[in-house]
Design a protein around this motif. Sequence first.
Motif, PDB file in Angstrom:
ATOM      1  N   ARG A  11       0.768  -1.012   0.379  1.00  4.80           N
ATOM      2  CA  ARG A  11       0.176  -0.188  -0.487  1.00  4.80           C
ATOM      3  C   ARG A  11       0.628   1.499  -0.014  1.00  4.80           C
ATOM      4  NH1 ARG A  11      -3.182  -3.283   3.509  1.00  4.80           N
ATOM      5  NH2 ARG A  11      -2.676  -2.273   5.012  1.00  4.80           N
ATOM      6  N   ARG A  12       2.266   1.233   0.635  1.00  3.81           N
ATOM      7  CA  ARG A  12       2.977   2.540   0.771  1.00  3.81           C
ATOM      8  C   ARG A  12       3.407   2.631  -0.640  1.00  3.81           C
ATOM      9  NH1 ARG A  12       5.096   0.362   5.646  1.00  3.81           N
ATOM     10  NH2 ARG A  12       7.212   0.055   4.377  1.00  3.81           N
ATOM     11  N   ILE A  13       4.058   1.706  -1.457  1.00  2.27           N
ATOM     12  CA  ILE A  13       4.824   1.780  -2.087  1.00  2.27           C
ATOM     13  C   ILE A  13       3.333   2.251  -3.571  1.00  2.27           C
ATOM     14  CG2 ILE A  13       4.869   0.607  -4.333  1.00  2.27           C
ATOM     15  CD1 ILE A  13       7.215  -1.405  -2.804  1.00  2.27           C
ATOM     16  N   PHE A  14       2.649   2.126  -3.432  1.00  2.00           N
ATOM     17  CA  PHE A  14       1.475   2.787  -4.551  1.00  2.00           C
ATOM     18  C   PHE A  14       0.445   3.700  -3.820  1.00  2.00           C
ATOM     19  CE2 PHE A  14       2.486  -2.476  -5.893  1.00  2.00           C
ATOM     20  CZ  PHE A  14       2.960  -1.944  -6.728  1.00  2.00           C
ATOM     21  N   SER A  15       1.261   4.436  -2.567  1.00  2.00           N
ATOM     22  CA  SER A  15       0.357   5.743  -2.704  1.00  2.00           C
ATOM     23  C   SER A  15       1.515   6.530  -2.792  1.00  2.00           C
ATOM     24  CB  SER A  15      -0.284   5.237  -1.282  1.00  2.00           C
ATOM     25  OG  SER A  15       1.690   5.451  -0.494  1.00  2.00           O
ATOM     26  N   ALA A  16       2.615   6.537  -3.436  1.00  4.49           N
ATOM     27  CA  ALA A  16       3.834   7.252  -3.355  1.00  4.49           C
ATOM     28  C   ALA A  16       3.198   8.343  -4.414  1.00  4.49           C
ATOM     29  CB  ALA A  16       4.254   7.215  -3.779  1.00  4.49           C
ATOM     30  N   ARG A  17       3.229   9.403  -4.556  1.00  6.39           N
ATOM     31  CA  ARG A  17       2.942  10.651  -5.441  1.00  6.39           C
ATOM     32  C   ARG A  17       3.449  10.197  -6.734  1.00  6.39           C
ATOM     33  NH1 ARG A  17       5.170  16.247  -3.533  1.00  6.39           N
ATOM     34  NH2 ARG A  17       3.769  15.373  -2.305  1.00  6.39           N
ATOM     35  N   THR A  18       4.602   9.872  -6.876  1.00  6.13           N
ATOM     36  CA  THR A  18       5.533   9.152  -7.918  1.00  6.13           C
ATOM     37  C   THR A  18       3.869   8.264  -9.077  1.00  6.13           C
ATOM     38  OG1 THR A  18       7.657   9.423  -7.643  1.00  6.13           O
ATOM     39  CG2 THR A  18       7.033   7.824  -9.882  1.00  6.13           C
ATOM     40  N   GLN A  20       0.820   8.094  -8.975  1.00  4.51           N
ATOM     41  CA  GLN A  20       0.242   8.988  -9.126  1.00  4.51           C
ATOM     42  C   GLN A  20       0.258  10.084 -10.407  1.00  4.51           C
ATOM     43  OE1 GLN A  20      -3.156   8.622  -7.353  1.00  4.51           O
ATOM     44  NE2 GLN A  20      -1.478   7.370  -5.851  1.00  4.51           N
ATOM     45  N   ARG A  21       1.057  10.606 -10.259  1.00  4.29           N
ATOM     46  CA  ARG A  21       1.802  11.026 -11.797  1.00  4.29           C
ATOM     47  C   ARG A  21       1.291   9.755 -12.742  1.00  4.29           C
ATOM     48  NH1 ARG A  21       6.162  15.308  -8.881  1.00  4.29           N
ATOM     49  NH2 ARG A  21       6.388  13.075  -8.166  1.00  4.29           N
ATOM     50  N   GLY A  22       2.057   9.163 -13.243  1.00  6.17           N
ATOM     51  CA  GLY A  22       2.430   7.732 -13.845  1.00  6.17           C
ATOM     52  C   GLY A  22       3.301   7.949 -13.743  1.00  6.17           C
ATOM     53  N   GLY A  23       4.582   8.118 -13.154  1.00 12.23           N
ATOM     54  CA  GLY A  23       6.064   7.983 -13.060  1.00 12.23           C
ATOM     55  C   GLY A  23       6.608   6.225 -13.149  1.00 12.23           C
ATOM     56  N   ALA A  47      -3.187  -5.380 -11.100  1.00 17.55           N
ATOM     57  CA  ALA A  47      -4.376  -4.991 -11.198  1.00 17.55           C
ATOM     58  C   ALA A  47      -3.728  -3.307 -11.017  1.00 17.55           C
ATOM     59  CB  ALA A  47      -4.213  -5.897  -8.809  1.00 17.55           C
ATOM     60  N   ARG A  48      -3.152  -3.061 -11.091  1.00 15.57           N
ATOM     61  CA  ARG A  48      -3.248  -2.161 -11.332  1.00 15.57           C
ATOM     62  C   ARG A  48      -3.375  -1.018 -13.165  1.00 15.57           C
ATOM     63  NH1 ARG A  48      -1.707  -2.210  -6.555  1.00 15.57           N
ATOM     64  NH2 ARG A  48      -2.319  -0.854  -4.622  1.00 15.57           N
ATOM     65  N   GLY A  49      -2.948  -2.830 -13.568  1.00 15.66           N
ATOM     66  CA  GLY A  49      -2.406  -2.471 -15.506  1.00 15.66           C
ATOM     67  C   GLY A  49      -1.630  -1.480 -15.679  1.00 15.66           C
ATOM     68  N   PHE A  50      -0.388  -1.334 -14.360  1.00 15.96           N
ATOM     69  CA  PHE A  50       1.264  -1.356 -14.904  1.00 15.96           C
ATOM     70  C   PHE A  50       1.426  -2.112 -15.201  1.00 15.96           C
ATOM     71  CE2 PHE A  50       0.861   1.856 -10.484  1.00 15.96           C
ATOM     72  CZ  PHE A  50      -0.300   2.030 -11.858  1.00 15.96           C
ATOM     73  N   HIS A  51       3.628  -2.069 -15.709  1.00 11.86           N
ATOM     74  CA  HIS A  51       4.389  -2.611 -16.068  1.00 11.86           C
ATOM     75  C   HIS A  51       5.651  -2.635 -14.853  1.00 11.86           C
ATOM     76  CE1 HIS A  51       2.331  -2.234 -19.893  1.00 11.86           C
ATOM     77  NE2 HIS A  51       2.231  -0.422 -19.454  1.00 11.86           N
ATOM     78  N   LEU A  52       6.238  -4.120 -15.500  1.00  8.97           N
ATOM     79  CA  LEU A  52       6.800  -4.320 -14.653  1.00  8.97           C
ATOM     80  C   LEU A  52       8.208  -4.675 -15.061  1.00  8.97           C
ATOM     81  CD1 LEU A  52       8.166  -4.874 -11.515  1.00  8.97           C
ATOM     82  CD2 LEU A  52       6.406  -6.983 -11.536  1.00  8.97           C
ATOM     83  N   ILE A  62       6.819   1.101 -14.181  1.00  9.61           N
ATOM     84  CA  ILE A  62       5.909   1.939 -15.155  1.00  9.61           C
ATOM     85  C   ILE A  62       4.715   1.974 -14.702  1.00  9.61           C
ATOM     86  CG2 ILE A  62       6.124   2.908 -17.415  1.00  9.61           C
ATOM     87  CD1 ILE A  62       8.472   0.759 -17.817  1.00  9.61           C
ATOM     88  N   CYS A  63       4.622   2.982 -14.115  1.00  9.44           N
ATOM     89  CA  CYS A  63       3.095   3.579 -13.150  1.00  9.44           C
ATOM     90  C   CYS A  63       2.169   4.126 -14.330  1.00  9.44           C
ATOM     91  CB  CYS A  63       2.988   4.216 -11.938  1.00  9.44           C
ATOM     92  SG  CYS A  63       3.968   3.242 -10.789  1.00  9.44           S
ATOM     93  N   ASN A  64       1.780   3.356 -15.354  1.00  6.83           N
ATOM     94  CA  ASN A  64       1.519   3.978 -16.480  1.00  6.83           C
ATOM     95  C   ASN A  64       1.023   2.677 -17.342  1.00  6.83           C
ATOM     96  OD1 ASN A  64       0.783   4.692 -19.246  1.00  6.83           O
ATOM     97  ND2 ASN A  64       1.356   6.608 -18.493  1.00  6.83           N
ATOM     98  N   SER A  65      -0.321   2.619 -17.620  1.00  5.75           N
ATOM     99  CA  SER A  65      -0.910   1.368 -18.567  1.00  5.75           C
ATOM    100  C   SER A  65      -0.989   1.062 -19.860  1.00  5.75           C
ATOM    101  CB  SER A  65      -2.304   1.266 -18.182  1.00  5.75           C
ATOM    102  OG  SER A  65      -2.733   2.381 -18.538  1.00  5.75           O
ATOM    103  N   GLY A  66      -0.032   2.528 -20.687  1.00  4.69           N
ATOM    104  CA  GLY A  66      -0.113   2.651 -21.478  1.00  4.69           C
ATOM    105  C   GLY A  66       0.941   2.045 -22.347  1.00  4.69           C
ATOM    106  N   HIS A  67       0.564   1.862 -23.805  1.00  5.32           N
ATOM    107  CA  HIS A  67       1.961   1.197 -24.629  1.00  5.32           C
ATOM    108  C   HIS A  67       3.755   1.376 -24.472  1.00  5.32           C
ATOM    109  CE1 HIS A  67       2.860  -1.997 -28.352  1.00  5.32           C
ATOM    110  NE2 HIS A  67       4.460  -1.025 -28.619  1.00  5.32           N
ATOM    111  N   ILE A  68       3.885   0.365 -23.664  1.00  2.54           N
ATOM    112  CA  ILE A  68       5.735   0.511 -24.352  1.00  2.54           C
ATOM    113  C   ILE A  68       6.300  -0.375 -25.264  1.00  2.54           C
ATOM    114  CG2 ILE A  68       7.504  -1.246 -23.114  1.00  2.54           C
ATOM    115  CD1 ILE A  68       6.612  -1.150 -20.477  1.00  2.54           C
TER     116      ILE A  68
END
Length: 72
Positions: A11-18, A20-23, A47-52, A62-68
Amino acid sequence: MQPIRHPSWGRRIFSARTVQRGGVLRRSVRDVEREIGREALVAEVRARGFHLIECGGQFIIICNSGHIRVIC
């Protein structure tokens, strides 16, 4: 090695401001495996649709669900 399940860690990791900004977040593979376990991190990222990405002992989230597109 069994992780010491710390539910608040994820929860702490995924609540970071980064996030929220898609960083981009970076965490040590060793720390992740010790704190929550690889499978739990993968589940949270999916679950968040991010990339690892794993590289050089680090997880890069990568906190963004866009194409890589990997350039090199």
